[in-house]
Design an enzyme around this catalytic site. Structure first.
Site, PDB file in Angstrom:
ATOM      1  N   GLY A  46       0.840  -1.198   0.000  1.00 30.24           N
ATOM      2  CA  GLY A  46       0.000   0.000   0.000  1.00 30.24           C
ATOM      3  C   GLY A  46       0.870   1.240   0.000  1.00 30.24           C
ATOM      4  O   GLY A  46       2.069   1.170   0.295  1.00 30.24           O
ATOM      5  N   GLN A  51       2.896   9.805   2.125  1.00 28.80           N
ATOM      6  CA  GLN A  51       4.252   9.239   2.092  1.00 28.80           C
ATOM      7  C   GLN A  51       5.098   9.782   0.946  1.00 28.80           C
ATOM      8  O   GLN A  51       6.323   9.710   0.999  1.00 28.80           O
ATOM      9  CB  GLN A  51       4.184   7.703   1.982  1.00 28.80           C
ATOM     10  N   CYS A  92       6.334  -0.657   7.148  1.00 24.11           N
ATOM     11  CA  CYS A  92       5.940   0.586   6.488  1.00 24.11           C
ATOM     12  C   CYS A  92       7.104   1.063   5.634  1.00 24.11           C
ATOM     13  O   CYS A  92       8.249   1.074   6.092  1.00 24.11           O
ATOM     14  CB  CYS A  92       5.589   1.646   7.537  1.00 24.11           C
ATOM     15  N   LEU A  93       6.796   1.464   4.417  1.00 25.83           N
ATOM     16  CA  LEU A  93       7.848   1.964   3.527  1.00 25.83           C
ATOM     17  C   LEU A  93       8.483   3.232   4.082  1.00 25.83           C
ATOM     18  O   LEU A  93       9.614   3.560   3.706  1.00 25.83           O
ATOM     19  CB  LEU A  93       7.263   2.229   2.132  1.00 25.83           C
ATOM     20  N   HIS A 134      -4.029   1.122   8.040  1.00 29.47           N
ATOM     21  CA  HIS A 134      -2.652   1.643   8.075  1.00 29.47           C
ATOM     22  C   HIS A 134      -2.525   2.858   7.148  1.00 29.47           C
ATOM     23  O   HIS A 134      -1.915   3.873   7.517  1.00 29.47           O
ATOM     24  CB  HIS A 134      -1.706   0.505   7.671  1.00 29.47           C
ATOM     25  N   GLU A 135      -3.105   2.760   5.956  1.00 26.99           N
ATOM     26  CA  GLU A 135      -2.988   3.866   4.983  1.00 26.99           C
ATOM     27  C   GLU A 135      -3.817   5.082   5.417  1.00 26.99           C
ATOM     28  O   GLU A 135      -3.374   6.228   5.255  1.00 26.99           O
ATOM     29  CB  GLU A 135      -3.427   3.411   3.588  1.00 26.99           C
ATOM     30  N   HIS A 138      -1.971   7.079   7.814  1.00 20.07           N
ATOM     31  CA  HIS A 138      -1.009   7.993   7.166  1.00 20.07           C
ATOM     32  C   HIS A 138      -1.675   9.313   6.793  1.00 20.07           C
ATOM     33  O   HIS A 138      -1.087  10.393   6.981  1.00 20.07           O
ATOM     34  CB  HIS A 138      -0.440   7.374   5.883  1.00 20.07           C
TER      35      HIS A 138
HETATM   36  O1  GNR Z   1       4.183  -2.770   2.401  1.00 22.70           O
HETATM   37  C1  GNR Z   1       3.550  -2.666   3.451  1.00 22.70           C
HETATM   38  N1  GNR Z   1       3.273  -3.768   4.169  1.00 22.70           N
HETATM   39  C2  GNR Z   1       2.407  -3.781   5.251  1.00 22.70           C
HETATM   40  C3  GNR Z   1       2.389  -4.915   6.052  1.00 22.70           C
HETATM   41  C4  GNR Z   1       1.523  -4.995   7.125  1.00 22.70           C
HETATM   42  C5  GNR Z   1       0.676  -3.952   7.397  1.00 22.70           C
HETATM   43  C6  GNR Z   1       0.685  -2.811   6.613  1.00 22.70           C
HETATM   44  C7  GNR Z   1       1.542  -2.732   5.534  1.00 22.70           C
HETATM   45  S1  GNR Z   1       1.520  -1.318   4.538  1.00 22.70           S
HETATM   46  C8  GNR Z   1       3.156  -1.323   3.923  1.00 22.70           C
HETATM   47  C9  GNR Z   1       3.342  -0.246   2.881  1.00 22.70           C
HETATM   48  C10 GNR Z   1       3.180   1.093   3.535  1.00 22.70           C
HETATM   49  O2  GNR Z   1       4.001   1.630   4.223  1.00 22.70           O
HETATM   50  N2  GNR Z   1       2.023   1.693   3.382  1.00 22.70           N
HETATM   51  O3  GNR Z   1       1.793   2.861   4.005  1.00 22.70           O
HETATM   52 NI    NI Z   2       3.018   2.846   5.754  1.00 22.84          NI
END
Ligand code: GNR
Ligand code: NI
Length: 168
Positions: A46, A51, A92-93, A134-135, A138
């Site tokens: 995601g 980001q 998270c990236l 999660h997104e 952000h």
């Molecule tokens: O790549 C991602 N893997 C992930 C694994 C578990 C829960 C959430 C994520 S999102 C993350 C990519 C990212 O940072 N999205 O904001």
């Molecule tokens: Ni993330």
């Protein structure tokens, strides 16, 4: 298409609250394409606009095995429909190299718009639910490290600051 630069914790811009998307035009479409390309290149499931330093309420994801089912959510909101907590090892990236268990409500109903501005709804559980939550975090300036202890968060911050200094 273009690969966009991904902000890393503790960059202050990751704390900005994104504003609603009001204009659905070619520029939005190009941003979406670039976010998808950036997400695939980084091997993420995601990516939120925050980001890539664009403070608009927009996210892309692909939780499919074959990495061939991109999903786009503009102005997403959700309500909890199954409040039992489900645990995932989240990464998270914007927090590269760290994975920690986070608990979130298991089931959600999401309302959003597509890139043409049309409304849609879906219900999500499992990794799709986790990823959408999660997104959306952000877009509200929140990171998964905020669910961890202050001590863990400090250790992660110091390690990333050190790495960022070395690569600068
Ligand atoms: O790549 C991602 N893997 C992930 C694994 C578990 C829960 C959430 C994520 S999102 C993350 C990519 C990212 O940072 N999205 O904001
Ligand atoms: Ni993330």
């Amino acid at each position: 298409m273009a690969i966009l630069q991904i902000l890393e914790f503790p960059n202050a811009n990751l704390r900005k609250k994104a504003a609603p998307v009001t204009v659905f035009n070619e520029r939005l479409s190009i941003l979406i394409d670039n976010m998808l390309e950036t997400m695939y290149e980084a091997k993420g499931i995601g990516l939120a606009a925050t980001q890539v330093n664009v403070h608009k309420r927009l996210l892309v994801l692909d939780v499919s095995e074959e990495r061939d089912i991109p999903q786009i959510f503009v102005n997403p909101t959700f309500e909890i429909i199954k409040s039992d907590l489900s645990e995932y090892d989240e990464g998270c990236l914007s927090v590269p190299g760290f994975y920690e268990t986070v608990s979130r409500p298991e089931g959600i109903r999401v309302k959003a718009q597509n890139k043409a501005g049309e409304n849609f709804e879906l219900e999500a559980d499992g990794i799709l639910s986790t990823c959408i939550q999660h997104e959306i975090d952000h877009l509200n300036g929140k990171l998964f490290v905020d669910y961890l202890s202050a001590l863990k968060r400090k250790r992660i911050r110091e390690k990333l600051e050190k790495e960022q200094k070395q690569s600068a």
